[in-house]
Write a protein that holds these residues in place. Structure first.
Motif, PDB file in Angstrom:
ATOM      1  N   SER A  98       0.821  -1.207   0.000  1.00  0.00           N
ATOM      2  CA  SER A  98       0.000   0.000   0.000  1.00  0.00           C
ATOM      3  C   SER A  98       0.859   1.263   0.000  1.00  0.00           C
ATOM      4  N   TRP A  99       1.971   1.247   0.751  1.00  0.00           N
ATOM      5  CA  TRP A  99       2.823   2.439   0.742  1.00  0.00           C
ATOM      6  C   TRP A  99       3.475   2.650  -0.610  1.00  0.00           C
ATOM      7  N   LYS A 100       3.736   1.513  -1.290  1.00  0.00           N
ATOM      8  CA  LYS A 100       4.344   1.627  -2.614  1.00  0.00           C
ATOM      9  C   LYS A 100       3.395   2.279  -3.604  1.00  0.00           C
ATOM     10  N   VAL A 101       2.110   1.939  -3.531  1.00  0.00           N
ATOM     11  CA  VAL A 101       1.194   2.406  -4.564  1.00  0.00           C
ATOM     12  C   VAL A 101       0.413   3.653  -4.173  1.00  0.00           C
ATOM     13  N   VAL A 102       0.332   3.948  -2.856  1.00  0.00           N
ATOM     14  CA  VAL A 102      -0.511   5.074  -2.464  1.00  0.00           C
ATOM     15  C   VAL A 102       0.030   6.380  -3.053  1.00  0.00           C
ATOM     16  N   LEU A 103       1.354   6.477  -3.155  1.00  0.00           N
ATOM     17  CA  LEU A 103       1.938   7.694  -3.714  1.00  0.00           C
ATOM     18  C   LEU A 103       1.528   7.859  -5.176  1.00  0.00           C
ATOM     19  N   THR A 104       1.547   6.751  -5.928  1.00  0.00           N
ATOM     20  CA  THR A 104       1.122   6.816  -7.328  1.00  0.00           C
ATOM     21  C   THR A 104      -0.327   7.273  -7.406  1.00  0.00           C
ATOM     22  N   ALA A 105      -1.164   6.669  -6.554  1.00  0.00           N
ATOM     23  CA  ALA A 105      -2.583   7.002  -6.573  1.00  0.00           C
ATOM     24  C   ALA A 105      -2.790   8.480  -6.243  1.00  0.00           C
ATOM     25  N   GLU A 106      -2.072   8.980  -5.240  1.00  0.00           N
ATOM     26  CA  GLU A 106      -2.248  10.381  -4.849  1.00  0.00           C
ATOM     27  C   GLU A 106      -1.692  11.323  -5.906  1.00  0.00           C
ATOM     28  N   LEU A 107      -0.618  10.864  -6.560  1.00  0.00           N
ATOM     29  CA  LEU A 107       0.009  11.723  -7.563  1.00  0.00           C
ATOM     30  C   LEU A 107      -0.935  11.975  -8.727  1.00  0.00           C
ATOM     31  N   PHE A 108      -1.612  10.900  -9.192  1.00  0.00           N
ATOM     32  CA  PHE A 108      -2.480  11.071 -10.352  1.00  0.00           C
ATOM     33  C   PHE A 108      -3.909  11.407  -9.963  1.00  0.00           C
ATOM     34  N   GLY A 109      -4.388  10.775  -8.866  1.00  0.00           N
ATOM     35  CA  GLY A 109      -5.814  10.851  -8.600  1.00  0.00           C
ATOM     36  C   GLY A 109      -6.205  11.603  -7.345  1.00  0.00           C
ATOM     37  N   ASN A 114      -5.983  14.999  -4.434  1.00  0.00           N
ATOM     38  CA  ASN A 114      -5.720  16.421  -4.274  1.00  0.00           C
ATOM     39  C   ASN A 114      -5.109  16.687  -2.900  1.00  0.00           C
ATOM     40  N   SER A 115      -4.624  15.627  -2.267  1.00  0.00           N
ATOM     41  CA  SER A 115      -3.961  15.774  -0.967  1.00  0.00           C
ATOM     42  C   SER A 115      -3.055  14.566  -0.756  1.00  0.00           C
ATOM     43  N   GLY A 116      -2.266  14.628   0.315  1.00  0.00           N
ATOM     44  CA  GLY A 116      -1.369  13.516   0.617  1.00  0.00           C
ATOM     45  C   GLY A 116       0.036  13.764   0.094  1.00  0.00           C
ATOM     46  N   VAL A 117       0.953  12.879   0.487  1.00  0.00           N
ATOM     47  CA  VAL A 117       2.352  13.057   0.135  1.00  0.00           C
ATOM     48  C   VAL A 117       2.564  12.942  -1.373  1.00  0.00           C
ATOM     49  N   GLY A 118       1.768  12.076  -2.023  1.00  0.00           N
ATOM     50  CA  GLY A 118       1.885  11.916  -3.470  1.00  0.00           C
ATOM     51  C   GLY A 118       1.588  13.218  -4.193  1.00  0.00           C
ATOM     52  N   TYR A 119       0.652  13.975  -3.636  1.00  0.00           N
ATOM     53  CA  TYR A 119       0.317  15.277  -4.219  1.00  0.00           C
ATOM     54  C   TYR A 119       1.502  16.233  -4.082  1.00  0.00           C
ATOM     55  N   LEU A 120       2.121  16.240  -2.884  1.00  0.00           N
ATOM     56  CA  LEU A 120       3.330  17.056  -2.680  1.00  0.00           C
ATOM     57  C   LEU A 120       4.407  16.665  -3.681  1.00  0.00           C
ATOM     58  N   LEU A 121       4.508  15.359  -3.900  1.00  0.00           N
ATOM     59  CA  LEU A 121       5.515  14.832  -4.817  1.00  0.00           C
ATOM     60  C   LEU A 121       5.276  15.368  -6.230  1.00  0.00           C
ATOM     61  N   ASN A 122       4.014  15.430  -6.604  1.00  0.00           N
ATOM     62  CA  ASN A 122       3.665  15.923  -7.933  1.00  0.00           C
ATOM     63  C   ASN A 122       4.061  17.389  -8.092  1.00  0.00           C
ATOM     64  N   VAL A 123       3.768  18.179  -7.055  1.00  0.00           N
ATOM     65  CA  VAL A 123       4.136  19.597  -7.100  1.00  0.00           C
ATOM     66  C   VAL A 123       5.653  19.735  -7.207  1.00  0.00           C
ATOM     67  N   ALA A 124       6.370  18.970  -6.379  1.00  0.00           N
ATOM     68  CA  ALA A 124       7.829  19.037  -6.378  1.00  0.00           C
ATOM     69  C   ALA A 124       8.388  18.622  -7.734  1.00  0.00           C
ATOM     70  N   ARG A 125       7.746  17.644  -8.353  1.00  0.00           N
ATOM     71  CA  ARG A 125       8.220  17.149  -9.643  1.00  0.00           C
ATOM     72  C   ARG A 125       8.090  18.233 -10.705  1.00  0.00           C
ATOM     73  N   GLN A 126       6.969  18.952 -10.650  1.00  0.00           N
ATOM     74  CA  GLN A 126       6.758  19.976 -11.666  1.00  0.00           C
ATOM     75  C   GLN A 126       7.709  21.153 -11.488  1.00  0.00           C
ATOM     76  N   GLU A 127       8.129  21.368 -10.218  1.00  0.00           N
ATOM     77  CA  GLU A 127       9.025  22.503  -9.963  1.00  0.00           C
ATOM     78  C   GLU A 127      10.490  22.079  -9.955  1.00  0.00           C
ATOM     79  N   PHE A 128      10.766  20.841 -10.356  1.00  0.00           N
ATOM     80  CA  PHE A 128      12.134  20.292 -10.318  1.00  0.00           C
ATOM     81  C   PHE A 128      12.762  20.456  -8.942  1.00  0.00           C
ATOM     82  N   ASP A 129      11.938  20.339  -7.887  1.00  0.00           N
ATOM     83  CA  ASP A 129      12.411  20.477  -6.511  1.00  0.00           C
ATOM     84  C   ASP A 129      12.867  19.094  -6.035  1.00  0.00           C
TER      85      ASP A 129
END
Lengths: 259, 266
Positions: free
Chosen positions: B200-211, B213-228
């Motif tokens: 679940s920890w492996k996939v929850v980030l993927t789920a939050e990144l694409f689907g 609007n909150s959670g660590v995966g969402y933070l990851l998406n923002v960081a990815r777009q800003e090359f942070d």
């Protein structure tokens, strides 16, 4: 008794296949009342799936994904075998492999590899291979380590008395003994590759089923999303049934059990 | 025999510290290589251990970042809980009603097992939009086959002699379930939980990144777009610590106790 048994399996079959038919019927009915971008009908999805057979462009994406999965599983399994062999030859590295390398890869989030892979290597097939290999590596390591640990010391001893060539011993004694574990690892990592590691193609590729899914998603083309999912189920089911399962049965420890 | 065993455990305890030392040296070497390599490549590709450690520190003092971590934890817990209950129910149904056996073990489980996690995620986005439901739905469906298979295996392996014995000891089926079946299933339930937690920890980030609007995966998406990349590393660090930590502190000791308790033929 035998009669009773067959009638029991017939009811089982009736219920199982009846439920499948019922699900498709409900799907068909539901799709008529819902917009196509929420729930496309079974026929539309079937049409989309047929394109995988007819349309060379779509078939190409499926073939590319399949090729990548096979290559990644091969690389990951070879790496895992190498690591496990190192531990066997030099037990001093036991802790390094099991408590450091394995724990690290096992806890690493898959999307993390996907993002880093793209940051490091840009969008390309090697990037996808890197991401997929990194994701399935822990599953391969677990099985390879377990396999080497289960080797019967007596058989090992016997091998030592039969030939002096370590390479021959590896292929004739060690490899057949760990084969059941390797096959089990192969099946698990092959499945994970299709199910989770496909995320690599969402970021890191401009071809493959993951890319197709992503493109369909952005255009709200639900029929293609459904079709891609079902094609994955088909590819996985067919290869598992015709290749991996017979392999597992062939190398099973309980030979009499398997047959 | 006992003397031989004693000598074995002695050599084991002697060589054990050595492997631990080698492991620590390995960690140090990796950190050094990381630091060295980060000196030659640009920051957005590979930030050094120092900046990443600082970002981890700022993560811990930032209220918003911590909230997102909590939300991810909630997603994971909810998904594991739902998948566990559903998996138990399906496995028990298949085991107790012969007529449903083929439907559950021959149709539903293989289908769920072969269905792509990414596929569930994208379907959920189409159906529910970008929110918590999507994330929990996708993770639950990815976990479900693991729980059905594990619990089903446990039910199949139940010792028939012990069940027979139980029948002669108590006429109450509920009591028999609680006193015999559940304890016998414990190792399988535990394995199901342990696997679910890891996956679940492996996939929850993927789920939050694409689907999501909150959670660590969402933070990851923002960081990815800003090359942070520092934030990306910091988030990965947290997940690593969380998963590895719970393995070492929680799951491994319990597994060891279960192994000892349920070891057969010794």
């Amino acid at each position: 008794m035998a009669n009773k048994r067959t009638s029991a399996t017939t009811t089982q079959r009736l219920i199982a296949d009846g439920a499948v038919v019922a699900v498709i019927a409900v799907w068909w009915m539901g799709a008529r009342h819902l917009p196509a971008f929420v729930l496309p009908g079974p026929l539309d999805v079937l049409k989309e799936m047929a394109r995988f057979l007819i349309d060379g462009g779509t078939a190409y994406h499926a073939a590319v994904s399949f090729g990548r999965v096979v290559v990644s599983v091969t690389i990951a399994m070879s790496l895992a075998l190498a690591l496990a062999s190192v531990v066997r030859a030099a037990p001093i590295f036991d802790e390094v492999v099991e408590r450091r390398i394995l724990t690290f890869f096992n806890s690493f989030p898959s999307v993390g590899w996907a993002i880093l892979g793209v940051v490091w290597f840009k969008i390309s097939t090697p990037t996808v291979l890197f991401i997929q290999t990194a994701i399935i590596l822990p599953f391969c390591i677990i099985n390879a380590l377990a396999g080497f640990r289960q080797i019967d010391p007596d058989l090992d001893e016997l091998g030592l008395s039969l030939t002096r060539s370590p390479i021959r011993r590896f292929f004739k004694v060690t490899l057949p003994l760990v084969a059941p574990f390797l096959i089990a690892g192969l099946r698990v990592s092959y499945g994970i590759c299709w199910k989770i590691a496909l995320v690599s193609e969402l970021f890191g590729a401009s071809s493959g089923l993951g890319y197709l899914l992503m493109r369909a998603q952005t255009t709200s083309d639900a029929a293609t999303v459904f079709a891609c999912c079902l094609v994955i189920v088909l590819i996985f089911g067919v290869t598992d049934y015709f290749v991996l399962r017979p392999l597992a049965a062939r190398f099973s420890v309980n030979q009499d059990h398997a047959s | 025999m006992i003397a031989a065993l004693a000598s074995v455990s002695k050599t084991e305890s002697n060589s054990r510290p050595k492997t631990v030392v080698v492991a620590h040296l390995f960690t140090l070497a990796v950190l050094l290589i990381w630091w060295g390599y980060s000196q030659i490549v640009p920051d957005y590709q590979l930030p050094g251990p120092g900046p990443v450690a600082r970002r981890v520190g700022s993560f811990l003092t930032n209220g918003n970042d911590l909230t997102q971590l909590g939300i991810s934890l909630l997603h994971v817990t909810a998904a594991i809980g739902i998948a566990f209950v559903l998996g138990c129910a399906l496995a028990v149904l298949s085991h107790s009603f012969q007529t449903l056996h083929l439907l559950i073990d021959g149709r539903i489980t293989p289908f769920l097992n072969a269905f792509s996690g990414i596929g569930w995620l994208f379907l959920a986005i189409l159906w529910f939009g970008l929110n918590d439901t999507t994330v929990i739905f996708a993770v639950t469906l990815i976990l479900l086959p693991f729980t059905i298979i594990n619990i089903g295996a446990g039910l199949r392996e139940l010792d028939r002699d012990l069940l027979e014995l139980g029948k002669s000891l108590s006429p109450n089926p509920l009591r028999r379930t609680m006193k015999i079946v559940v304890p016998l299933l414990l190792p399988y339930l535990f394995t199901a939980l342990r696997t679910s937690f890891g996956v679940s920890w492996k996939v929850v980030l993927t789920a939050e990144l694409f689907g999501g609007n909150s959670g660590v995966g969402y933070l990851l998406n923002v960081a990815r777009q800003e090359f942070d990349t520092e934030t990306i590393f910091a988030i990965i660090f947290f997940i690593l610590m969380f998963v590895a930590g719970s393995e070492i502190v929680l799951f491994r000791p319990i597994q060891r106790r279960l192994d000892r308790r349920f070891a057969r033929g010794q």
